[in-house]
Design an enzyme around this catalytic site. Sequence first.
Site, PDB file in Angstrom:
ATOM      1  N   LYS A 293     -10.122  -4.773  10.476  1.00  0.00           N
ATOM      2  CA  LYS A 293     -11.243  -4.163   9.744  1.00  0.00           C
ATOM      3  C   LYS A 293     -12.528  -4.086  10.577  1.00  0.00           C
ATOM      4  O   LYS A 293     -13.285  -3.126  10.455  1.00  0.00           O
ATOM      5  CB  LYS A 293     -11.508  -4.927   8.444  1.00  0.00           C
ATOM      6  CG  LYS A 293     -10.402  -4.717   7.418  1.00  0.00           C
ATOM      7  CD  LYS A 293     -10.693  -5.421   6.121  1.00  0.00           C
ATOM      8  CE  LYS A 293      -9.470  -5.380   5.224  1.00  0.00           C
ATOM      9  NZ  LYS A 293      -9.650  -6.074   3.958  1.00  0.00           N
TER      10      LYS A 293
ATOM     11  N   ALA B 184     -13.195 -10.528   4.144  1.00  0.00           N
ATOM     12  CA  ALA B 184     -13.142 -10.185   2.720  1.00  0.00           C
ATOM     13  C   ALA B 184     -14.471 -10.527   2.044  1.00  0.00           C
ATOM     14  O   ALA B 184     -14.995  -9.733   1.242  1.00  0.00           O
ATOM     15  CB  ALA B 184     -11.988 -10.910   2.040  1.00  0.00           C
TER      16      ALA B 184
ATOM     17  N   ASP C 215     -13.100  -2.596  -0.559  1.00  0.00           N
ATOM     18  CA  ASP C 215     -12.653  -3.899  -1.081  1.00  0.00           C
ATOM     19  C   ASP C 215     -13.570  -4.395  -2.205  1.00  0.00           C
ATOM     20  O   ASP C 215     -13.108  -4.883  -3.238  1.00  0.00           O
ATOM     21  CB  ASP C 215     -12.627  -4.958   0.036  1.00  0.00           C
ATOM     22  CG  ASP C 215     -11.414  -4.813   0.945  1.00  0.00           C
ATOM     23  OD1 ASP C 215     -10.432  -4.170   0.531  1.00  0.00           O
ATOM     24  OD2 ASP C 215     -11.464  -5.342   2.071  1.00  0.00           O
TER      25      ASP C 215
ATOM     26  N   LEU D 211      -8.560 -13.710  -4.257  1.00  0.00           N
ATOM     27  CA  LEU D 211      -8.369 -12.381  -3.673  1.00  0.00           C
ATOM     28  C   LEU D 211      -6.938 -12.211  -3.153  1.00  0.00           C
ATOM     29  O   LEU D 211      -6.428 -11.099  -3.084  1.00  0.00           O
ATOM     30  CB  LEU D 211      -9.367 -12.135  -2.529  1.00  0.00           C
ATOM     31  CG  LEU D 211     -10.745 -11.592  -2.939  1.00  0.00           C
ATOM     32  CD1 LEU D 211     -11.488 -12.561  -3.823  1.00  0.00           C
ATOM     33  CD2 LEU D 211     -11.579 -11.239  -1.727  1.00  0.00           C
TER      34      LEU D 211
ATOM     35  N   TYR E  35      -2.838 -12.564  -3.388  1.00  0.00           N
ATOM     36  CA  TYR E  35      -1.920 -12.373  -4.518  1.00  0.00           C
ATOM     37  C   TYR E  35      -0.521 -12.737  -4.067  1.00  0.00           C
ATOM     38  O   TYR E  35      -0.217 -12.702  -2.869  1.00  0.00           O
ATOM     39  CB  TYR E  35      -1.961 -10.917  -5.027  1.00  0.00           C
ATOM     40  CG  TYR E  35      -1.815  -9.919  -3.926  1.00  0.00           C
ATOM     41  CD1 TYR E  35      -2.927  -9.426  -3.281  1.00  0.00           C
ATOM     42  CD2 TYR E  35      -0.558  -9.507  -3.491  1.00  0.00           C
ATOM     43  CE1 TYR E  35      -2.809  -8.541  -2.231  1.00  0.00           C
ATOM     44  CE2 TYR E  35      -0.426  -8.623  -2.440  1.00  0.00           C
ATOM     45  CZ  TYR E  35      -1.565  -8.142  -1.810  1.00  0.00           C
ATOM     46  OH  TYR E  35      -1.431  -7.271  -0.748  1.00  0.00           O
TER      47      TYR E  35
ATOM     48  N   SER F 272       0.804  -1.228   0.000  1.00  0.00           N
ATOM     49  CA  SER F 272       0.000   0.000   0.000  1.00  0.00           C
ATOM     50  C   SER F 272       0.839   1.282   0.000  1.00  0.00           C
ATOM     51  O   SER F 272       0.501   2.213  -0.741  1.00  0.00           O
ATOM     52  CB  SER F 272      -0.983  -0.012   1.181  1.00  0.00           C
ATOM     53  OG  SER F 272      -1.926  -1.037   0.982  1.00  0.00           O
TER      54      SER F 272
ATOM     55  N   ALA G 228     -15.926 -17.214   4.341  1.00  0.00           N
ATOM     56  CA  ALA G 228     -16.981 -16.365   4.928  1.00  0.00           C
ATOM     57  C   ALA G 228     -16.383 -15.434   5.974  1.00  0.00           C
ATOM     58  O   ALA G 228     -16.988 -15.169   7.013  1.00  0.00           O
ATOM     59  CB  ALA G 228     -18.064 -17.253   5.539  1.00  0.00           C
TER      60      ALA G 228
HETATM   61  P1  NDP Z   1     -10.490 -13.955   7.429  1.00  0.00           P
HETATM   62  O1  NDP Z   1      -9.462 -14.449   8.376  1.00  0.00           O
HETATM   63  O2  NDP Z   1     -11.517 -13.003   7.898  1.00  0.00           O
HETATM   64  O3  NDP Z   1     -11.283 -15.222   6.788  1.00  0.00           O
HETATM   65  C1  NDP Z   1     -10.564 -16.320   6.322  1.00  0.00           C
HETATM   66  C2  NDP Z   1     -11.509 -17.303   5.637  1.00  0.00           C
HETATM   67  O4  NDP Z   1     -10.702 -18.310   5.029  1.00  0.00           O
HETATM   68  C3  NDP Z   1     -12.473 -18.015   6.570  1.00  0.00           C
HETATM   69  O5  NDP Z   1     -13.691 -18.189   5.909  1.00  0.00           O
HETATM   70  C4  NDP Z   1     -11.769 -19.359   6.816  1.00  0.00           C
HETATM   71  O6  NDP Z   1     -12.662 -20.419   7.101  1.00  0.00           O
HETATM   72  C5  NDP Z   1     -11.149 -19.599   5.469  1.00  0.00           C
HETATM   73  N1  NDP Z   1      -9.975 -20.476   5.486  1.00  0.00           N
HETATM   74  C6  NDP Z   1      -8.761 -20.244   6.023  1.00  0.00           C
HETATM   75  N2  NDP Z   1      -7.921 -21.268   5.788  1.00  0.00           N
HETATM   76  C7  NDP Z   1      -8.619 -22.174   5.070  1.00  0.00           C
HETATM   77  C8  NDP Z   1      -8.311 -23.449   4.514  1.00  0.00           C
HETATM   78  N3  NDP Z   1      -7.081 -23.983   4.646  1.00  0.00           N
HETATM   79  N4  NDP Z   1      -9.257 -24.111   3.822  1.00  0.00           N
HETATM   80  C9  NDP Z   1     -10.494 -23.572   3.678  1.00  0.00           C
HETATM   81  N5  NDP Z   1     -10.859 -22.365   4.178  1.00  0.00           N
HETATM   82  C10 NDP Z   1      -9.937 -21.680   4.872  1.00  0.00           C
HETATM   83  O7  NDP Z   1      -9.642 -13.361   6.189  1.00  0.00           O
HETATM   84  P2  NDP Z   1     -10.125 -12.226   5.173  1.00  0.00           P
HETATM   85  O8  NDP Z   1     -11.519 -12.528   4.781  1.00  0.00           O
HETATM   86  O9  NDP Z   1      -9.813 -10.877   5.708  1.00  0.00           O
HETATM   87  O10 NDP Z   1      -9.129 -12.451   3.927  1.00  0.00           O
HETATM   88  C11 NDP Z   1      -9.305 -13.540   3.038  1.00  0.00           C
HETATM   89  C12 NDP Z   1      -8.333 -13.419   1.885  1.00  0.00           C
HETATM   90  O11 NDP Z   1      -8.634 -12.293   1.078  1.00  0.00           O
HETATM   91  C13 NDP Z   1      -6.871 -13.275   2.298  1.00  0.00           C
HETATM   92  O12 NDP Z   1      -6.081 -14.070   1.448  1.00  0.00           O
HETATM   93  C14 NDP Z   1      -6.581 -11.798   2.040  1.00  0.00           C
HETATM   94  O13 NDP Z   1      -5.218 -11.570   1.746  1.00  0.00           O
HETATM   95  C15 NDP Z   1      -7.454 -11.551   0.814  1.00  0.00           C
HETATM   96  N6  NDP Z   1      -7.806 -10.133   0.625  1.00  0.00           N
HETATM   97  C16 NDP Z   1      -7.348  -9.485  -0.495  1.00  0.00           C
HETATM   98  C17 NDP Z   1      -7.664  -8.168  -0.735  1.00  0.00           C
HETATM   99  C18 NDP Z   1      -7.141  -7.501  -1.982  1.00  0.00           C
HETATM  100  O14 NDP Z   1      -7.232  -6.268  -2.080  1.00  0.00           O
HETATM  101  N7  NDP Z   1      -6.635  -8.239  -2.951  1.00  0.00           N
HETATM  102  C19 NDP Z   1      -8.503  -7.390   0.201  1.00  0.00           C
HETATM  103  C20 NDP Z   1      -8.980  -8.175   1.325  1.00  0.00           C
HETATM  104  C21 NDP Z   1      -8.620  -9.490   1.524  1.00  0.00           C
HETATM  105  P3  NDP Z   1     -13.254 -20.642   8.594  1.00  0.00           P
HETATM  106  O15 NDP Z   1     -14.324 -19.630   8.768  1.00  0.00           O
HETATM  107  O16 NDP Z   1     -13.760 -22.025   8.568  1.00  0.00           O
HETATM  108  O17 NDP Z   1     -12.091 -20.445   9.533  1.00  0.00           O
END
Ligand code: NDP
Length: 276
Positions: A68, A134, A105, A218, A220, A19, A131
Site C-alpha cells: 500500500k 491499516a 479502507d 479489522l 477476519y 477480492s 499503528a
Molecule cells: P501492518 O503490518 O502495517 O501493521 C501491523 C500492526 O500490528 C503494527 O502496529 C504492529 O505493531 C502490530 N502488531 C503486530 N503483531 C502484534 C502483536 N502480536 N501484538 C501487538 N501488536 C502487534 O499491518 P496493517 O496495518 O496493514 O494491517 C493490520 C490488520 O488489519 C491486519 O490484520 C489486516 O488483515 C487488517 N486489515 C483488514 C482490512 C479489511 O478490509 N478488513 C483492510 C486492511 C487491513 P508494531 O508497530 O509494534 O510492529
Amino acid sequence: MSTIDQYAVFGHPINHSKSPRIHTLFAEQTQQQLVYTAQDVPAESFDNAISIFFAQGGKGLNCTVPLKELAWQRADTLSERAKFSKAVNTLVLQKDGNLFGDNTDGIGLVTDLTINHNISLENKRILILGAGGASRGIIGPIMQKSPTHIVIANRTVEKAITLSQEFSQLGNITGCSYDEIKNSEFDIILNATSASLTGELPPLSSNLLANNGTCYDLAYSNDPTAFVKWGMDNGAAKSLDGLGMLIEQAAEAFFIWRDVRPETKDIIALLNSERN
Ligand code: NDP
C-alpha cells in the site's frame, strides 16, 4: 491485449484473497463486463508488475499487504484521504495515462460500523490498537464522524505518537503505549494490529471496554479471531470482525472504477453464510 476490462489485486501473500470473488459478484450484480484476478506480487516486483499490468490493458488495481505504501508512492495523483493516509489500496488508470490513487479502507470500516451495524461514532471514545498501514487508512474517515477522541496504542510506541501527530489537525488524537491505557475506558475498540493473524492478542486490561461497548477486529477469519473472542469475554454489546469492512472497501473501489455502486447487503450475507 484483452478487450474485456481487467482489474486485479496485487499482494504477497495473496492466495487466500476474497477480492476476486467479491468483485466478480459485484460485476454480476451490476451487469458490468470485467475480469478481476489476484496476483502474487512481492514488494521488490511491484514496479515491474504494475507497469506490465497497465501496459497490457489493466484499468484498475487493488493493492494489499505489503504494497500500500509503494502504491502511494507510485500514484501520479492522490485523493485527499490517500494523501493523509500515505497508503493506497485502489489505483485507477485515467484517460491521460496517469494513475490516480485512493484509499477506501477507512470508508469501508466506517460504512460497516455505522450503516451495516448501526454503531454511531459521534461523541464516542475510540481506541485504535496498532499503528501500521491499516490504522493510517482509518483515522481520517473516523475523525470525520466526530468522536470525542481517538487514542492509538501500539507495541512500538514511537509509531503511535508519530501517527497521532500526523493527524492532530483533524481532531483530538493521542498516541501511547498499552501500559498507558490500562486505567482508561473506551466505547469502541478497533483492533488494527495484525496480531489476530497469528492468533495473538495485544496486552489489554479487562476494564478497557465501556458498558455496551463495541469491539471490531479489522482482521477476519472463519472462526472468531482472538480479539473478537476478547470482546465477547469482556462484555462487548457487539464484537465484530472485518469481513464487512473488506466488502465495503471493495464496493467503494468498484464505484471509483465503474461509477456504479454495488449493493453489499446480500454479498455480506452470502460470504458470512459460507463461513458458518
Ligand atoms: P501492518 O503490518 O502495517 O501493521 C501491523 C500492526 O500490528 C503494527 O502496529 C504492529 O505493531 C502490530 N502488531 C503486530 N503483531 C502484534 C502483536 N502480536 N501484538 C501487538 N501488536 C502487534 O499491518 P496493517 O496495518 O496493514 O494491517 C493490520 C490488520 O488489519 C491486519 O490484520 C489486516 O488483515 C487488517 N486489515 C483488514 C482490512 C479489511 O478490509 N478488513 C483492510 C486492511 C487491513 P508494531 O508497530 O509494534 O510492529
